[in-house]
Design an enzyme around this catalytic site. Structure first.
Site, PDB file in Angstrom:
ATOM      1  N   THR A 280       0.169   7.846  -3.316  1.00 13.22           N
ATOM      2  CA  THR A 280       0.311   6.531  -2.703  1.00 13.22           C
ATOM      3  C   THR A 280      -1.046   5.852  -2.742  1.00 13.22           C
ATOM      4  O   THR A 280      -2.070   6.511  -2.525  1.00 13.22           O
ATOM      5  CB  THR A 280       0.702   6.706  -1.212  1.00 13.22           C
ATOM      6  OG1 THR A 280       1.956   7.385  -1.159  1.00 13.22           O
ATOM      7  CG2 THR A 280       0.833   5.396  -0.486  1.00 13.22           C
TER       8      THR A 280
ATOM      9  N   THR B 206      -7.174  -3.842 -13.242  1.00 16.16           N
ATOM     10  CA  THR B 206      -8.596  -4.167 -13.036  1.00 16.16           C
ATOM     11  C   THR B 206      -9.498  -3.496 -14.050  1.00 16.16           C
ATOM     12  O   THR B 206     -10.497  -4.058 -14.484  1.00 16.16           O
ATOM     13  CB  THR B 206      -9.026  -3.704 -11.624  1.00 16.16           C
ATOM     14  OG1 THR B 206      -8.294  -4.469 -10.686  1.00 16.16           O
ATOM     15  CG2 THR B 206     -10.502  -3.869 -11.387  1.00 16.16           C
TER      16      THR B 206
ATOM     17  N   CYS C 137       6.185   7.061   8.127  1.00 20.44           N
ATOM     18  CA  CYS C 137       4.959   7.848   8.290  1.00 20.44           C
ATOM     19  C   CYS C 137       4.452   8.277   6.920  1.00 20.44           C
ATOM     20  O   CYS C 137       5.230   8.551   6.015  1.00 20.44           O
ATOM     21  CB  CYS C 137       5.230   9.107   9.101  1.00 20.44           C
ATOM     22  SG  CYS C 137       5.634   8.763  10.801  1.00 20.44           S
TER      23      CYS C 137
ATOM     24  N   THR D 222      10.938   8.072   5.822  1.00 23.57           N
ATOM     25  CA  THR D 222      10.088   7.749   6.981  1.00 23.57           C
ATOM     26  C   THR D 222       8.949   6.787   6.633  1.00 23.57           C
ATOM     27  O   THR D 222       8.418   6.813   5.522  1.00 23.57           O
ATOM     28  CB  THR D 222       9.493   9.018   7.626  1.00 23.57           C
ATOM     29  OG1 THR D 222       8.596   8.621   8.682  1.00 23.57           O
ATOM     30  CG2 THR D 222       8.723   9.878   6.646  1.00 23.57           C
TER      31      THR D 222
HETATM   32  N1  ASP Z   1      -4.150  -6.082  -9.178  1.00 17.36           N
HETATM   33  C1  ASP Z   1      -4.675  -5.003  -9.969  1.00 17.36           C
HETATM   34  C2  ASP Z   1      -3.505  -4.285 -10.616  1.00 17.36           C
HETATM   35  O1  ASP Z   1      -2.870  -3.486 -10.004  1.00 17.36           O
HETATM   36  C3  ASP Z   1      -5.488  -4.072  -9.118  1.00 17.36           C
HETATM   37  C4  ASP Z   1      -6.093  -2.895  -9.854  1.00 17.36           C
HETATM   38  O2  ASP Z   1      -5.958  -2.700 -11.018  1.00 17.36           O
HETATM   39  O3  ASP Z   1      -6.758  -2.121  -9.202  1.00 17.36           O
HETATM   40  O4  ASP Z   1      -3.224  -4.528 -11.772  1.00 17.36           O
END
Ligand code: ASP
Length: 348
Positions: free
Chosen positions: A164, A16, A276, A274
């Protein structure tokens, strides 16, 4: 007096952060020069920035181990020329790439910082500006040299293989549930040096073998034998990660254990991780993990699924003829990815 300016290599892979809208309104990647158009401030930093763009820039949903190798190769080729590296990357699979790079670079002595944004850099409210500037500042090593692969996002610096993606909406899109952030950026960037991985004494080694023949099986109440068996019977499967409940628990029914046993008998390595977000697998804490432990399923401790997938691919790729080594290294801490003393094993 040494007036040498630190140098950072900015590697653009897509995502993005560098996207524009096409006529239909869909987001499409664009070329690297646009980053400088959108961010002329980059010309005013106290360190030098060079840039490099992957031959094919992608939405990170298309990420593969081949791209990890491309990114690692660029860094390896320019390792001696730069003080640090920033990788601009889509957020969707950034935690996988950060984890993969952390395993590939043994004895890393320079910072590699991944960042991206939730809104394209060209948009007024973009979070990209702040993320890039801070990532570059950290990678420049002007204040402190962090010998790790990291993710910088929305004022937090995380260990890459502990992170994550947690939000598809908030600017604060990443988290590290089982390990504290390495730094936070406010008026100053405050580093927690006691958390950094130690500076290596041995030379850098880059390993680029990945074996993709793995599967992830996420358990849910009511999962059928057919589903489990079809995954276990995947032709040529080498590694299986089961995403279990709580502290590593799974159904105790005979058909389930039999299916895992079938995989193990074929030489498939089975790792218990996990579902979690926080906490760890503790084999034998409950009856519901005793049989898995007995038959040889490995406990993944507090590893993230992103680190588990990349570590499994990496170890299978590094030791293609030695499953015992893969099993042994899987439960050890290689790059700070689990809360355990790091192994000083030379080979990985
Ligand atoms: N779909 C995009 C990607 O991972 C989302 C992003 O860049 O935030 O390339």
């Amino acid at each position: 007096m040494n007036d040498r300016k630190n140098k950072v290599l900015l590697i653009y892979t897509g995502g993005t952060i560098g996207m524009v809208q096409d006529e239909s309104g869909a987001l499409q990647p664009f070329a690297m020069e646009r980053i400088y158009d959108a961010l002329p401030l980059l010309h005013r930093t106290d360190y030098l920035i060079d840039s490099h763009q992957l031959d094919r820039i992608i939405d990170s949903s298309n990420m593969t181990p081949e791209f990890w190798v491309d990114i690692a190769t660029i860094i390896e080729q320019h390792y001696d020329e730069y003080d640090g590296f920033v990788v601009l990357h889509g957020t969707d699979t950034m935690a996988y790439t950060a984890s993969a790079l952390s395993f590939m670079f043994k004895n890393l002595s320079k910072p590699i910082v991944l960042t991206g944004s939730q809104l394209p850099l060209g948009m007024l409210r973009s979070d990209g500006r702040e993320n890039i500037i801070c990532a570059l500042e950290i990678a420049s090593g002007r204040q402190v040299v962090i010998p790790e692969v990291m993710i910088f996002f929305e004022s937090h610096l995380y260990r890459g293989n502990r992170s994550t993606k947690v939000s598809a909406e908030n600017f604060d899109a990443f988290s590290s549930f089982n390990f504290p952030s390495l730094a936070s950026a406010g008026i100053n960037i405050t580093y927690k040096e006691h958390l950094f991985l130690p500076m290596p004494t041995a030379p850098l080694k880059v390993r680029k073998g990945f074996d993709r023949r793995i599967a992830v099986l996420k358990l849910f109440p009511g999962i059928t034998p057919t589903v489990v068996q079809s995954v276990v019977r995947t032709p040529d499967l080498q590694g299986l990660i089961i995403e279990t409940f709580g502290s590593g628990n799974a159904p105790t029914e005979k058909w389930f254990i039999d299916a895992l046993q079938e995989a193990l008998d074929k030489g498939v390595i089975v790792l218990n991780v996990t579902q979690c977000k926080a906490g760890a697998v503790q084999m034998r804490q409950y009856q519901a993990s005793c049989d898995m432990d007995r038959i040889g399923v490995i406990g993944g401790h507090d590893i993230t699924i992103e680190a588990a997938v990349t570590k499994m691919m990496y170890l299978l790729g590094s030791f293609p003829d030695d499953k015992a080594k893969v099993r042994d290294r899987l439960w050890r801490c290689l790059r700070g990815e689990i809360s355990m003393q790091m192994t000083d094993e030379e080979e990985v």
